[in-house]
Enzyme design. Structure first.
Site, short mmCIF file in Angstrom:
data_model
loop_
_atom_site.label_atom_id
_atom_site.label_comp_id
_atom_site.label_asym_id
_atom_site.label_seq_id
_atom_site.Cartn_x
_atom_site.Cartn_y
_atom_site.Cartn_z
N TRP A 265 14.03 13.93 -6.43
CA TRP A 265 13.79 12.93 -6.64
C TRP A 265 14.58 12.41 -7.18
O TRP A 265 14.36 11.20 -8.68
CB TRP A 265 12.09 12.60 -7.10
N LYS B 155 8.56 7.76 -2.79
CA LYS B 155 9.44 6.56 -3.56
C LYS B 155 10.56 6.05 -3.23
O LYS B 155 10.62 6.07 -2.47
CB LYS B 155 8.56 6.52 -5.01
N ASP C 215 -13.17 -11.59 -0.19
CA ASP C 215 -13.51 -12.37 -0.73
C ASP C 215 -12.71 -12.65 -2.21
O ASP C 215 -11.71 -13.46 -2.35
CB ASP C 215 -12.84 -10.36 -1.46
N GLU D 243 -16.68 -15.31 0.50
CA GLU D 243 -17.58 -15.35 -0.45
C GLU D 243 -17.14 -16.42 -1.44
O GLU D 243 -16.49 -16.06 -2.08
CB GLU D 243 -17.16 -14.25 -0.67
#
Length: 670
Positions: A80, A112, A326, A380
């Site tokens: 890391w 990451k 949505d 929706e």
């Protein structure tokens, strides 16, 4: 000059706003041409370039981060820590690329990005990653390399067919099992999918598929658009679920959240390259005032590219058959529709609409049909925006269906505020059948919204604490009898007046008790209410079985009679004093007696002449009723007066009962 849109021709009230509708249509056409000279599908391929890819020898990482100065790949493989070996090369147009030998980074490793910008730095989850996992101890999220040479082999591609009248089973993978824990894709496939098939639903709507940091958000605070939530299992397991649903002739759509994004900076997009405006608005519109989330800037081509690529990704990679979009109302208006009452048409055309969002939604629907012509899109949307579910070429936004969002609110209001004897059948019919003729609608009595903490399902409002003590078949309770009768009537009335489709939330078909409450600090992180108690349905001594049997009978009625294919709904009778409602749909006559105590004999319902037979009786014993009607009897209409062409069907109508009759045409003598 664009010809007058069809939606204006069909609705004279839209004529004062014709130029705005034409401009919106023209804007979509111009934007589509700007993005691609061929078709939108060629444009929406971002996921094939960005993110993590591989060739025989190398991993290839790419991201778009225009404000970044440096990007490093960090993970288990380098403790890391940043190093030159794992530094991305800065390319043109804000793109970054890293090509690294596959032998240096094993598959399934965690990683990451360490992103640097002028004056700052932060660890980030890649925007285009297809796999994100959470550490059980630290609760931190990381991307995970999940690329394999042997991708999932689809078995049922040819089973992907179009559904004209969706019967939607809304479901959440994590809470679909009875265990007090997070359910999995495999468990849903093995245990719940057969139940849905047996129940007769032809579309499954899966919630919370896109990765989201907080489980209790119901999946609506999305952080990674392209990652199937790993808390439920692996990508291959989700694909197998979809594949087996297709084998059962069931379409699978997903809740797509493009209306807003989670604020989280590590997991989400909020400050990916150090700029708060990379994907979101630059002013006070950046944050959603009601949802504690971030609002996409649909005016940026890079954002359109991201979102359209996301639409194509799930259709292509996971074989989803469409989407329930949505938060469409929130997208359409700059104020998210929060300060509007929508009592006049000017509310849709007063300049306070997000024209970029309107354009994006039309492009999204256009793209879906290019990728899969049989895909379905459901909006929706609660403002009643005209043209929402009309074809783009007619001047609409292009959704296939809109949800009848006012119906659940209407039923809850009626149950809460009116005594049974004050239920007005004429008003009920108007509320359930009042839809725009040019649009297709999916109706529902309740969805997941009515099951959440702070609200109540219909059955729980009707039964309340009696549910805990008197659902045994041997028990006798007037509260239970009333609640079960009204639950059946409410659902059948909603179904019979539905526009073109019907929706049910997982468990509501058998009257699932209590509410939905995901694990949180306020309940000591309990899963007790974030599950479905199928054992209640399976217990032969409980009355949940009766409600489930009636729901199945309703669905079978549609399969056998296809009454939703006929959009014409005729009101044959609406006697407010008697509380009797009769409607005709195709060659079916639905008769409802809502009166809490009065049963009627020889009650005349105007019908076309002929013979009728009962094909559904809510009072049948198998549905928890009292068998007050002889379902073997055949009925013949009679003229109102001698030689009259007007006929009536004379019926016995028990209180709180629904009967469905089918008109039997005379047999030909030839």
């Amino acid at each position: 000059m664009i010809n007058q849109p069809e939606i204006v021709k069909s609705d004279p009230q839209l004529r004062p706003f014709q130029s705005i509708i034409e401009n919106r249509l023209g804007r979509m056409v111009e934007k589509s041409n700007e993005l691609s000279k061929t078709n939108l599908s060629d444009f929406a391929n971002g996921y094939r370039y960005y993110g993590l890819h591989q060739n025989e020898e190398n991993w290839i990482f790419r991201e778009w981060a225009p404000n970044a100065t440096n990007i490093y790949l960090i993970g288990d493989f380098n403790n890391w820590r940043e190093s030159k070996e794992y530094e991305f090369e800065k390319m043109e147009n804000g793109n970054f690329e890293l090509i690294i030998d596959k032998s240096k980074i094993p598959c399934q490793v965690l990683y990451k990005l360490s992103v640097h910008w002028e004056g700052g730095q932060g660890e980030r989850i890649p925007v285009w990653t297809n796999r994100v996992v959470q550490d059980e101890e630290t609760k931190l999220f990381s991307a995970q390399i999940w690329q394999t040479e042997s991708d999932y082999k689809w078995k049922n591609d040819k089973k992907r067919t179009k559904v004209d009248n969706p019967l939607v089973y809304e479901a959440h993978i994590g809470m679909a099992t009875e265990k007090e824990a997070v359910g999995t894709y495999n468990e849903f496939r093995e245990w719940v999918l057969p139940r849905i098939k047996k129940a007769g639903y032809n579309v499954i709507q899966l919630m919370a598929i896109q990765e989201h940091p907080y489980y209790g958000s119901f999946g609506y605070h999305v952080s990674s658009l392209f990652a199937a939530s790993s808390r439920f299992g692996t990508p291959e397991e989700l694909k197998q679920l979809v594949d087996e649903a297709h084998a059962m002739d069931i379409m699978v759509i997903m809740d797509l959240v493009h209306s807003h994004a989670v604020k989280n900076e590590l997991e989400g997009l909020g400050l990916f390259d150090g700029s708060p405006y990379q994907f979101f608005h630059t002013d006070e519109r950046r944050e959603h005032s009601a949802w504690d989330s971030l609002c996409y800037n649909y005016g940026k081509n890079e954002v359109i590219h991201l979102l359209l690529s996301n639409i194509k990704y799930w259709l292509e990679e996971y074989h989803f058959d469409g989407y329930r979009f949505d938060g469409v109302t929130s997208m359409l208006y700059k104020d998210h529709g929060l300060s509007r009452d929508f009592t006049g048409y000017e509310m849709y055309f007063d300049g306070e609409q997000d024209e970029d969002a309107i354009c994006y939604l039309a492009l999204a629907n256009k793209l879906m049909k290019e990728v899969n012509p049989n895909s379905i899109s459901i909006a929706e949307e609660m403002s009643g925006y005209p043209g929402l579910a009309s074809p783009i070429e007619m001047g609409g936004i292009g959704f296939d269906f809109r949800l009848a969002m006012g119906t659940p609110d209407y039923w809850i209001k009626l149950i809460k505020e009116k005594n049974d004897e004050d239920w007005n059948v004429g008003n009920i019919f108007y509320e359930l059948s009042n839809k725009r003729e040019e649009e297709q609608t999916i109706s529902y009595a309740e969805s997941h919204d009515q099951a959440l903490v702070g609200d109540k399902t219909i059955i729980f409002r009707l039964l309340d604490k009696e549910m805990y003590w008197n659902m045994d078949k041997q028990s006798r309770s007037l509260v239970i009898d009333r609640g079960i009768a009204l639950h059946k009537l409410i659902r059948l009335m909603t179904f019979s007046c539905a526009g073109n489709g019907y929706l049910n939330f997982m468990g509501n078909e058998f009257g699932h008790p209590e509410w939905i409450d995901f694990p949180r600090e306020g309940n000591d992180w309990s899963y007790k209410h974030a599950r479905r108690q199928w054992s209640l349905l399976d217990h032969p001594d409980l009355r949940f079985e009766h409600l489930n049997a009636f729901d199945k009978a309703m669905i079978v009625l549609q399969h056998d009679q296809s009454f939703l294919s006929d959009t014409s709904i005729a009101c044959l009778a609406a006697n407010e004093e008697d509380q009797v409602l009769a409607i005709q749909r195709k060659d079916l006559v639905f008769v409802f007696n809502l009166h809490p105590s009065e049963s009627y004999t020889f009650y005349g319902i105007p019908v076309k002449a002929g013979k009728y037979e009962i094909i559904l009786d809510s009072d049948a014993e198998e549905f928890g009723g009292f068998n007050r009607v002889d379902n073997q009897q055949q009925y013949y209409s009679k003229p109102e007066v001698q030689l009259s062409q007007k006929h009536r069907l004379y019926l016995y109508l028990p209180s709180r009962t629904a009967l469905v009759f089918k008109h039997i045409p005379p047999k030909s003598i030839f």
